[in-house]
Every structure is written in structure tokens, then in C-alpha cells.
Scaffold this motif. Structure first.
Motif, PDB file in Angstrom:
ATOM      1  N   ASN A 152       0.054  -6.232  11.114  1.00  0.00           N
ATOM      2  CA  ASN A 152       1.891  -6.514  11.407  1.00  0.00           C
ATOM      3  C   ASN A 152       2.448  -5.417  11.668  1.00  0.00           C
ATOM      4  O   ASN A 152       3.848  -5.359  11.880  1.00  0.00           O
ATOM      5  CB  ASN A 152       2.243  -7.154   9.967  1.00  0.00           C
ATOM      6  CG  ASN A 152       1.657  -8.422   9.608  1.00  0.00           C
ATOM      7  OD1 ASN A 152       1.711  -9.393  10.311  1.00  0.00           O
ATOM      8  ND2 ASN A 152       1.152  -8.533   8.642  1.00  0.00           N
ATOM      9  N   ASN A 153       1.971  -4.099  11.861  1.00  0.00           N
ATOM     10  CA  ASN A 153       2.531  -2.852  12.265  1.00  0.00           C
ATOM     11  C   ASN A 153       3.756  -2.501  11.433  1.00  0.00           C
ATOM     12  O   ASN A 153       4.867  -2.531  11.922  1.00  0.00           O
ATOM     13  CB  ASN A 153       2.990  -3.059  13.855  1.00  0.00           C
ATOM     14  CG  ASN A 153       1.931  -3.177  14.814  1.00  0.00           C
ATOM     15  OD1 ASN A 153       0.939  -2.410  14.632  1.00  0.00           O
ATOM     16  ND2 ASN A 153       1.789  -4.161  15.629  1.00  0.00           N
ATOM     17  N   ASP A 154       3.498  -2.529  10.212  1.00  0.00           N
ATOM     18  CA  ASP A 154       4.360  -2.083   9.418  1.00  0.00           C
ATOM     19  C   ASP A 154       3.849  -1.187   8.179  1.00  0.00           C
ATOM     20  O   ASP A 154       2.382  -0.866   8.012  1.00  0.00           O
ATOM     21  CB  ASP A 154       5.330  -3.120   8.701  1.00  0.00           C
ATOM     22  CG  ASP A 154       4.393  -4.072   7.895  1.00  0.00           C
ATOM     23  OD1 ASP A 154       3.614  -3.713   7.142  1.00  0.00           O
ATOM     24  OD2 ASP A 154       4.664  -5.379   8.023  1.00  0.00           O
ATOM     25  N   ASP A 155       4.666  -0.633   7.233  1.00  0.00           N
ATOM     26  CA  ASP A 155       3.875   0.365   6.271  1.00  0.00           C
ATOM     27  C   ASP A 155       4.053  -0.561   4.672  1.00  0.00           C
ATOM     28  O   ASP A 155       4.195   0.337   3.750  1.00  0.00           O
ATOM     29  CB  ASP A 155       4.938   1.668   6.138  1.00  0.00           C
ATOM     30  CG  ASP A 155       6.375   1.248   5.837  1.00  0.00           C
ATOM     31  OD1 ASP A 155       6.851   0.179   5.493  1.00  0.00           O
ATOM     32  OD2 ASP A 155       7.081   2.480   6.032  1.00  0.00           O
ATOM     33  N   GLU A 156       3.776  -1.960   4.884  1.00  0.00           N
ATOM     34  CA  GLU A 156       3.594  -2.566   3.911  1.00  0.00           C
ATOM     35  C   GLU A 156       2.152  -3.137   3.822  1.00  0.00           C
ATOM     36  O   GLU A 156       2.093  -4.324   4.203  1.00  0.00           O
ATOM     37  CB  GLU A 156       4.761  -3.681   3.573  1.00  0.00           C
ATOM     38  CG  GLU A 156       5.989  -3.127   3.463  1.00  0.00           C
ATOM     39  CD  GLU A 156       7.243  -4.198   3.343  1.00  0.00           C
ATOM     40  OE1 GLU A 156       6.801  -5.108   3.496  1.00  0.00           O
ATOM     41  OE2 GLU A 156       8.363  -3.633   3.618  1.00  0.00           O
ATOM     42  N   PRO A 157       0.978  -2.401   3.649  1.00  0.00           N
ATOM     43  CA  PRO A 157      -0.318  -2.908   3.610  1.00  0.00           C
ATOM     44  C   PRO A 157      -0.746  -4.258   2.603  1.00  0.00           C
ATOM     45  O   PRO A 157      -1.744  -3.912   2.081  1.00  0.00           O
ATOM     46  CB  PRO A 157      -1.128  -2.047   3.479  1.00  0.00           C
ATOM     47  CG  PRO A 157      -0.387  -0.751   2.877  1.00  0.00           C
ATOM     48  CD  PRO A 157       0.989  -1.169   3.144  1.00  0.00           C
ATOM     49  N   GLU A 158       0.129  -4.962   2.472  1.00  0.00           N
ATOM     50  CA  GLU A 158      -0.102  -6.043   1.307  1.00  0.00           C
ATOM     51  C   GLU A 158      -1.186  -6.935   1.749  1.00  0.00           C
ATOM     52  O   GLU A 158      -1.546  -7.227   2.908  1.00  0.00           O
ATOM     53  CB  GLU A 158       1.098  -6.862   1.069  1.00  0.00           C
ATOM     54  CG  GLU A 158       2.289  -6.449   0.150  1.00  0.00           C
ATOM     55  CD  GLU A 158       1.681  -6.188  -1.354  1.00  0.00           C
ATOM     56  OE1 GLU A 158       0.719  -6.863  -1.428  1.00  0.00           O
ATOM     57  OE2 GLU A 158       2.522  -5.650  -1.853  1.00  0.00           O
ATOM     58  N   ASP A 159      -1.977  -7.260   0.649  1.00  0.00           N
ATOM     59  CA  ASP A 159      -3.077  -8.184   1.037  1.00  0.00           C
ATOM     60  C   ASP A 159      -2.754  -9.753   1.058  1.00  0.00           C
ATOM     61  O   ASP A 159      -2.392 -10.289   0.035  1.00  0.00           O
ATOM     62  CB  ASP A 159      -4.428  -7.904  -0.087  1.00  0.00           C
ATOM     63  CG  ASP A 159      -5.471  -8.466   0.230  1.00  0.00           C
ATOM     64  OD1 ASP A 159      -5.892  -9.215   1.283  1.00  0.00           O
ATOM     65  OD2 ASP A 159      -6.409  -8.208  -0.751  1.00  0.00           O
ATOM     66  N   ASP A 160      -2.801 -10.392   1.902  1.00  0.00           N
ATOM     67  CA  ASP A 160      -2.949 -11.897   2.039  1.00  0.00           C
ATOM     68  C   ASP A 160      -4.141 -12.391   2.221  1.00  0.00           C
ATOM     69  O   ASP A 160      -4.236 -13.843   2.484  1.00  0.00           O
ATOM     70  CB  ASP A 160      -1.749 -12.389   3.275  1.00  0.00           C
ATOM     71  CG  ASP A 160      -2.080 -11.802   4.594  1.00  0.00           C
ATOM     72  OD1 ASP A 160      -3.189 -10.978   4.696  1.00  0.00           O
ATOM     73  OD2 ASP A 160      -1.214 -11.563   5.472  1.00  0.00           O
TER      74      ASP A 160
END
Length: 575
Positions: A152-160
């Protein structure tokens, strides 16, 4: 020392004198009971190796050994579910074989704390950043960010997806915190780099970008000692190989899962595990009885070792749509919560039908057409900035790959503007899979909407299109689950790399691990070493073993295989 039966009563004294011993004792009662002199000899003027060489050459000596250091008991953490983590300590319960594990408690007697500053990077589906058993071991940059999301090209590598969180827990869930599970390396800092989406797809572009990110961080002073790569596929890539080779030049170990298709990697190499590079460790999977897992790939010349991978308990994050969520509809009441539409002049549009016993949306299939469904009313996400919010639904696809596309759009302003956040062009043979996608913070407003769109090309005919089942938007749950795969085996090795790099900073963690396996008959013809990871042996030896086992020699190229061999992520090449 033990002297042979019949040796002179002064044999111990003479041996001690010959090395100018600073201390020597004969154990009288033990000597009388055994009929042989048993003695202890210390000499401050000679090394242990010199003493052993001299004494072992004496004809009257039966055995000469170092003064080994023993431990009162193995280190057992107080984590709630440690008793269920057979890969770390296997007591033989629940059908297992006692000792069929990596000897973690014995290894932790030697080292369980990773040297501050040494970190590992995890290339996967991200990590549950707020999971209570992982949060303390999450690496943070000076600006407070933790890794990066290359999907998603952001600095929030949350796991979905949950896969990356599970892998992270095996490597470094906080140990001895009276909570959940224990990782192999109790204090290792982990960098989550999200390269896999909610259904487990990994594109080369995301992987290469992540590896480039790692090289940049290494150059800037972040001591990344290992990369965990629990994904793979059957296409060789020169760019992928060169990028991993660049990691080797920086001293970074690349631990890769061998694959879950029961294939011989000697004949059908899986990549990246099978590149012949000096920093790769390719890992197969074993069960709790020390046999090779029935799903595991193997290779006498291409897979280095095995590690526990069957039924591994670890951290996880998940979301299952349910009544009471921020948005939920099981379609039992019809289209009341939805809007649907299609291009002008279309014959087919989305309708609600039955699949098994469930009500589902069915798109139908019409060539050269665009149709869609969307939430009718805005969904209030304004109070969820501190939570991981996920959109989830079961989906099945019967479309033409690389011609038909399913796209997902988010809106933060009640549909005034839309942002495409996901696209897939894949035929699942209409088999249902669970889809999950995190909602970025920028869409967490009081007017959030989502839209699912199908765009078809001109060649499809008689296809089913898209099925979408019970849909929800809700908050992901931190939890613990068991999963199986070489994806679970690789992180045991990655955790061991972090500890070995801390214990022996001037030696190769790869060599220490490969040369100190437990050799097993069950693995003799299935891995290069014929063995399974042993943490204790890796950390115990005071000298680096001679030699090193190199990587795969196979060079055959095969096309990509399955979409997803759960839980091993399948790597897809975007055409």
C-alpha cells in the motif's frame, strides 16, 4: 581423567608432575568403586587442548576430558502456552517424540538475549503492530516508524492476512513475560516489511523494493543480521538473485522456506530458496516425531536443513466478519445495505443468490462490461485510529487472467472521490478464499465507503465471474493459532541466526547452524546436512566448525505454481 585398570598407584601424580600441574586430586571412593583411578588435574601453564593431547597419548590413560561446564536446569520460560510449543521443547506428549525439537531451553541456558542493535527483517504480509506478545520487540526508527508497507506504499505494515504475524512470533515473541508464546530469540528487534497482500500474493517489485530498503538501512548503520523469507515460487529471477547476493556482501543471512508442494527441489527448484548463494539457508519442515512433513519440499543437494513446521503455535491476527461489527451483512435480508450497478446497456448485473447454504453476491459474466457493488450508507470509522481496521469477505473468482480485473475502491467522503486500493486478475476455479484488506488511516472518517468492481475483457464466455459472501468491516483481533508449513520452519532458523550472531559476532551464523544440526535418519536423503536445527549445539561450541555447506546447485527454471500453498506464500510475477 580415568586411568586404565592396573595402572600404577602413582600414575595420577606422575601425570600431574609432567605438566607442572597447579592442582590435582584423586577421587578415592570413586576410584575404589570403579577399580580405576579417577583424577582431576589442572595446569595454569597449558591450554586445555595441550593437556588433552598430552594425556590422551599416555598409554596408561583410558580417558581424558575437559572440565565441562554443566547447568543445573534448562531455561523454561513462563509464557502461558509454552507447553504447547513442541518445536522449542518436545516432551513426547500428544503423539510427539521426546527430544524431537530444537533444544531451545538448553540453548537459552547459553544465550537468550540478542545483542542490542542486532535486528532481523521479515518479508511477509506485515505484522500486527499492537500484538501484546510482539509489540516490545518491534523495531522502531528514529521517527517512530516500524518498517514499511510495500503493498500500500505507506509506513504502516499492518498484517491483514495473519501469516506475517505468525512468522514473527516464532522468531521473536517476547519470552518469559507470562503471556502467550515464546519466540526463539526473546528480545530480538524485528522489522516488518509488508510485501504480501491479504490473499498472500507477493510481487517481485514489492520484494525487490523491500530488499533495497534493507540495504539502505544497513548502509545507514542498522545492524540487520538476517532476513526471513517465508514465500516462494518456481520461476528464477536474475534481479531477485542479484539483490539477495547484494545482501551477502553486507553480511546478511537470507533464510528461505523450501516450499510446501512435496517437491524435490533438486529437480524442480523453488526460489528464492534455491539460489546458489553463500548467505541463503533453505529450510524444510519436520513434524513432532522428527519426520519430514508430508507437505514439505526437500532436496539432498538443495535444502540445507529442516526445522519444526507442522502444527506450530504462534502469534496471529485475524478478522472474521460478524454481527456487531462496524459494518456487517450476511445478505440474509437482501440488498438493503448495498447499491449495485453496471455500464449502460449491460445485460448482466450483480444479484444475490445461494452458494451452498450461504447467501452471496454473484456478478454473473458479461464480456466488455464493468459492474459493481458498494456499501449503501457511510460507515463511521472516525474513532478507530488506534485500531487495525479490516475489510473482509469470502470471494471466489472465475475470470480470464490478465484480461478481467476485480478492483476494490475506498472513499473517505461518502463516495465523492474514490481511490483504487486493490486489484486482482486471477482465476481460482471458483474456489472460495478469504479476502482481507486493512483500511489505511486516511480513510478512517465518519463517511467511509467501499466498492467492489468487476471489469471484463472480450474473450471470456460462460464464466461465473465473482462471488462475494458475508462482508464486514471490523477491528482485527490479536490471538494465537497453530499453522503448518515450511513458512513456519524458516523462522526457527532466523531466530537462531539472531542468537548465534550475538553469541559469536566474529563467526558465520550460517556455518554454525548448518554444521551443528541433529542428524536424523529421516532426513538423510532429503537435506544437504541430513539434519534438523539444534539451537543448543549452534550456541555451545566454542570454535567455529571447519568448512561450510554451500547452497543449491540446481539451475532449472519452472513456471509458477499454485496461487497459495497455505501457509507458504506463493510468489506471483506480474506480467
Amino acid at each position: 581423567m580415568v586411568f586404565k585398570a592396573g595402572a600404577s598407584s602413582s600414575a595420577a601424580s606422575l601425570a600431574a608432575s609432567s605438566v607442572n600441574a597447579s592442582d590435582h586430586r584423586v577421587f578415592g571412593a570413586l576410584s575404589r568403586a570403579s577399580g580405576k583411578q579417577v583424577a582431576f588435574i589442572r595446569s595454569t601453564g597449558k591450554t586445555t587442548e595441550e593437556l588433552l593431547a598430552r594425556f590422551r597419548n599416555m598409554p596408561e590413560v583410558e580417558a581424558a576430558e575437559p572440565n565441562y561446564i554443566r547447568h543445573i536446569s534448562a531455561t523454561v520460560p513462563n509464557d502461558t502456552y509454552f507447553g504447547n510449543q513442541w518445536g522449542l521443547r518436545n516432551t513426547g506428549s500428544s503423539g510427539g517424540t521426546a527430544g524431537a525439537d530444537i533444544s531451545a531451553p538448553e540453548g537459552w541456558d547459553i544465550r537468550r538475549i540478542v545483542t542490542p542493535g542486532k535486528v532481523v527483517a521479515i518479508l511477509d504480509t506485515g505484522m500486527a503492530l499492537n500484538h501484546p506478545d510482539l509489540q516490545a520487540n518491534l523495531w522502531r526508527a528514529a521517527d517512530g516508524t516500524s518498517g514499511y508497507d510495500f503493498v500500500n506504499n505507506d509506513d504502516e505494515p499492518e498484517d491483514d492476512n495473519g501469516h506475517g504475524t505468525h512468522v514473527a512470533g516464532i522468531i521473536g515473541a517476547v519470552g518469559n513475560n507470562a503471556l502467550g508464546v515464546s519466540g526463539v530469540a526473546w528480545t530480538v528487534k524485528m522489522i516488518p516489511l509488508k510485501i504480501g497482500d491479504g490473499v498472500g500474493r507477493v510481487y517481485d517489485s514489492a520484494e525487490i523494493a523491500a530488499l533495497n530498503w534493507i540495504l539502505d538501512k544497513k548502509d545507514s548503520g542498522v545492524d540487520i543480521v538476517a532476513v526471513n523469507a517465508s514465500y516462494g515460487g518456481y520461476a528464477s529471477s536474475a534481479v531477485q538473485r542479484e539483490t539477495i547476493s547484494a545482501l551477502a556482501n553486507k553480511g546478511i543471512i537470507f533464510v528461505a522456506s523450501a516450499g510446501n508442494e512435496t517437491n524435490d527441489n533438486d529437480l524442480m527448484p523453488s526460489y528464492p530458496a534455491c539460489y546458489n548463494l553463500p548467505n541463503i539457508i533453505s529450510v524444510a519442515s519436520t513434524e513432532k516425531d522428527d519426520t519430514l512433513s508430508d507437505f514439505s519440499n526437500y532436496g539432498k543437494n538443495t535444502v540445507h536443513l529442516a526445522a519444526p513446521g507442522g502444527g506450530i503455535l504462534s502469534t496471529h491476527t485475524s478478522y472474521l466478519p460478524a454481527s456487531g461489527d462496524l459494518f456487517f451483512d450476511d445478505l440474509q435480508s437482501g440488498e438493503g445495505k448495498w447499491l449495485s450497478g453496471a455500464e449502460a446497456g449491460s445485460v448482466d448485473g450483480w444479484t444475490i443468490g445461494t452458494y451452498g447454504s450461504q447467501q452471496v453476491w454473484l456478478s454473473g459474466y458479461e464480456a466488455d462490461n464493468t459492474s459493481w457493488i458498494m456499501a449503501k450508507d457511510p460507515i463511521d470509522l472516525s474513532g478507530t485510529l488506534e485500531n487495525t481496521v479490516v475489510l473482509g469477505f469470502p470471494v471466489a473468482l472465475d475470470i480470464v487472467e490478465n484480461e478481467d480485473y476485480v478492483r476494490l475502491y475506498f472513499s473517505a467522503d461518502n463516495g465523492v472521490t474514490w481511490t483504487r486500493v486493490y486489484e486482482i486478475s486471477l482465476d481460482t476455479d471458483f474456489n472460495v478464499m478469504d479476502f482481507r484488506l486493512k483500511v489505511p488511516d486516511g480513510f478512517k472518517t465518519s463517511e467511509f465507503l467501499f466498492k467492489i468492481e468487476l471489469e471484463t475483457g472480450s474473450s471470456g464466455a460462460g464464466l461465473n465471474g465473482v462471488l462475494v459472501g458475508a462482508t464486514g468491516v471490523g477491528i482485527a483481533e490479536s490471538r494465537y493459532v497453530s499453522m503448518s508449513g515450511t513458512s513456519m520452519a524458516a523462522p526457527f532458523v532466523t531466530g537462531a541466526v539472531a542468537l548465534a550472531a550475538s553469541q559469536f559476532p566474529n563467526q558465520s551464523p550460517r556455518t554454525r547452524i548448518i554444521e551443528n544440526v541433529d542428524r536424523l535418519d529421516s532426513l538423510r536423503d532429503f537435506t544437504i546436512t541430513g539434519g534438523r536445527l539444534n539451537l543448543y549445539k549452534t550456541l555451545y561450541q566454542y570454535e567455529e566448525p571447519d568448512g561450510a555447506v554451500e547452497g543449491c546447485a540446481a539451475s532449472a527454471v519452472s513456471p509458477w505454481g499454485l496461487l497459495l500453498a497455505v501457509p507458504l506464500l506463493a510468489l506471483f510475477r506480474k506480467k
